[in-house]
Scaffold this motif. Structure first.
Motif, PDB file in Angstrom:
ATOM      1  N   UNK A 119      48.724  39.934  53.279  1.00 13.80           N
ATOM      2  CA  UNK A 119      49.478  38.667  53.197  1.00 13.80           C
ATOM      3  C   UNK A 119      50.560  38.770  52.116  1.00 13.80           C
ATOM      4  N   UNK A 120      50.158  39.326  50.982  1.00 16.29           N
ATOM      5  CA  UNK A 120      51.091  39.488  49.867  1.00 16.29           C
ATOM      6  C   UNK A 120      52.275  40.375  50.279  1.00 16.29           C
ATOM      7  N   UNK A 121      51.982  41.471  50.964  1.00 18.32           N
ATOM      8  CA  UNK A 121      53.038  42.385  51.412  1.00 18.32           C
ATOM      9  C   UNK A 121      53.994  41.671  52.372  1.00 18.32           C
ATOM     10  N   UNK A 122      53.435  40.849  53.249  1.00 20.54           N
ATOM     11  CA  UNK A 122      54.275  40.127  54.214  1.00 20.54           C
ATOM     12  C   UNK A 122      55.212  39.153  53.512  1.00 20.54           C
ATOM     13  N   UNK A 123      54.704  38.496  52.470  1.00 18.74           N
ATOM     14  CA  UNK A 123      55.547  37.573  51.697  1.00 18.74           C
ATOM     15  C   UNK A 123      56.684  38.327  50.997  1.00 18.74           C
ATOM     16  N   UNK A 124      56.379  39.519  50.523  1.00 17.79           N
ATOM     17  CA  UNK A 124      57.412  40.336  49.874  1.00 17.79           C
ATOM     18  C   UNK A 124      58.463  40.746  50.910  1.00 17.79           C
TER      19      UNK A 124
ATOM     20  N   UNK B 106      62.177  41.271  42.242  1.00 13.75           N
ATOM     21  CA  UNK B 106      61.948  40.501  43.476  1.00 13.75           C
ATOM     22  C   UNK B 106      60.445  40.341  43.724  1.00 13.75           C
ATOM     23  N   UNK B 107      59.716  41.431  43.554  1.00 12.58           N
ATOM     24  CA  UNK B 107      58.266  41.397  43.796  1.00 12.58           C
ATOM     25  C   UNK B 107      57.587  40.436  42.820  1.00 12.58           C
ATOM     26  N   UNK B 108      57.993  40.491  41.553  1.00 12.11           N
ATOM     27  CA  UNK B 108      57.394  39.606  40.556  1.00 12.11           C
ATOM     28  C   UNK B 108      57.674  38.133  40.868  1.00 12.11           C
ATOM     29  N   UNK B 109      58.823  37.880  41.462  1.00 14.00           N
ATOM     30  CA  UNK B 109      59.182  36.513  41.836  1.00 14.00           C
ATOM     31  C   UNK B 109      58.187  35.997  42.885  1.00 14.00           C
ATOM     32  N   UNK B 110      57.877  36.852  43.853  1.00 12.01           N
ATOM     33  CA  UNK B 110      56.932  36.473  44.914  1.00 12.01           C
ATOM     34  C   UNK B 110      55.533  36.276  44.315  1.00 12.01           C
ATOM     35  N   UNK B 111      55.123  37.203  43.453  1.00 14.21           N
ATOM     36  CA  UNK B 111      53.789  37.107  42.833  1.00 14.21           C
ATOM     37  C   UNK B 111      53.664  35.810  42.038  1.00 14.21           C
ATOM     38  N   UNK B 112      54.681  35.493  41.290  1.00 17.15           N
ATOM     39  CA  UNK B 112      54.640  34.275  40.467  1.00 17.15           C
ATOM     40  C   UNK B 112      54.468  33.041  41.361  1.00 17.15           C
ATOM     41  N   UNK B 113      55.246  33.004  42.406  1.00 17.00           N
ATOM     42  CA  UNK B 113      55.198  31.863  43.327  1.00 17.00           C
ATOM     43  C   UNK B 113      53.793  31.738  43.945  1.00 17.00           C
ATOM     44  N   UNK B 114      53.259  32.846  44.394  1.00 17.99           N
ATOM     45  CA  UNK B 114      51.954  32.814  45.069  1.00 17.99           C
ATOM     46  C   UNK B 114      50.798  32.557  44.099  1.00 17.99           C
ATOM     47  N   UNK B 115      50.971  32.985  42.853  1.00 21.52           N
ATOM     48  CA  UNK B 115      49.920  32.736  41.859  1.00 21.52           C
ATOM     49  C   UNK B 115      49.959  31.268  41.431  1.00 21.52           C
TER      50      UNK B 115
END
Ligand code: ARG
Length: 271
Positions: free
Chosen positions: A71-76, A243-252
């Motif tokens: 799921x995380x990979x798909x969001x990235x 970019x990846x950290x932006x997605x992680x922050x949002x999802x966390x």
């Protein structure tokens, strides 16, 4: 006086040019994001026998890789505007696949360690867990501390931090390194090994699905390194990491990661 001013002026121009030169050369070197966007595909290395993070299951009759990392990979992929391709391999090849350039990133429940940080760039952490020991339920009373494993056979997955954890903390035990998690579980069930070291969510899933197995509740393992999962990429991937950290922050922040883990856990114990 005039000469001195001129000299200062020349020096200022020189240092400004040097700064600009540095700036442009480093942006030129970091094409980590552009490379993926130009290709239109993000290739993700993983070892899909690690529920609830990555595992195979039948979706509409088709063998599919699912899990929280997926799921995380798909969001990235969405954030980058590219397709995501999953590349399955044994865990001891996952990081090497990034190093050789066959995969762009690795998302595989990878713990951040100092050793790994020497070779790879890591994103911010997206999940934290502790290590536990999985044993046969019939022997639950035998194991009261880490010293109960003296002369016992312990299985760990090859290339994981559990190799070091078992060797350093289950003193006097014999550590057997296996490539596949499924194999470790079979060896434990059949009595060929006495225990398996895994991170808690993974061990919990196996215990839930195998009524003859349980987590040794009195045995506490220390984490020698940070027990946090992050995404690995090649050194110097600054633009991609951002970019990846932006997605992680949002999802966390939105609690989505925990949701993915919970949902995938339920899905994995149903199979
Ligand atoms: N967190 C451990 C490590 O980084 C184990 C990861 C295993 N992952 C997997 N997909 N089999 O070493």
């Amino acid at each position: 006086m005039k000469w001195k001013q001129l000299l200062v002026g020349v020096m200022m121009i020189l240092s400004a040019t040097a700064l600009v030169a540095c700036g442009s050369s480093s942006t030129k070197k970091d094409n980590s994001l552009k490379k993926i966007q130009d290709k239109g595909t993000l290739t993700v290395a993983l070892n899909p026998e690690f529920a609830p993070f990555e595992f195979k299951t039948l979706v509409n009759g088709k063998d599919t890789i699912v899990g929280a990392d997926v799921e995380l990979a798909k969001e990235i992929g969405k954030e980058l505007g590219v397709k995501v391709k999953f590349s399955s391999m044994s865990f001891d090849n996952v990081l090497a696949s990034v190093q050789s350039g066959k995969s762009d990133i690795a998302i595989s429940g990878i713990s951040v360690t100092k050793e790994r940080q020497k070779v790879y760039d890591f994103s911010d952490d997206y999940y934290e867990s502790v290590n536990v020991v999985l044993i046969r339920k019939s022997e639950a009373d035998k194991y009261t501390s880490t010293s109960s494993f003296k002369n016992k056979q312990i299985a760990v997955q090859k290339g994981t931090i559990q190799e070091t954890i078992a060797k350093n903390q289950l003193k006097g035990s014999k550590v057997l390194t296996l490539t596949q998690n499924g194999e470790m579980i079979n060896e434990l069930k059949s009595g060929k090994v006495d225990a398996v070291v895994l991170e808690e969510p993974i061990a919990k899933g196996y215990a839930e699905k195998n009524s003859d197995l349980t987590i040794a509740k009195k045995v506490t393992l220390k984490s020698s390194d940070a027990d946090a999962y992050a995404i690995a990429m090649t050194k110097g991937s600054t633009s991609l990491k951002k970019k990846i950290n932006k997605v992680i922050k949002k999802l966390k922040d939105s609690g989505k990661i925990d949701e993915y883990v919970q949902r995938a856990y339920e899905q994995s114990i149903k199979d």
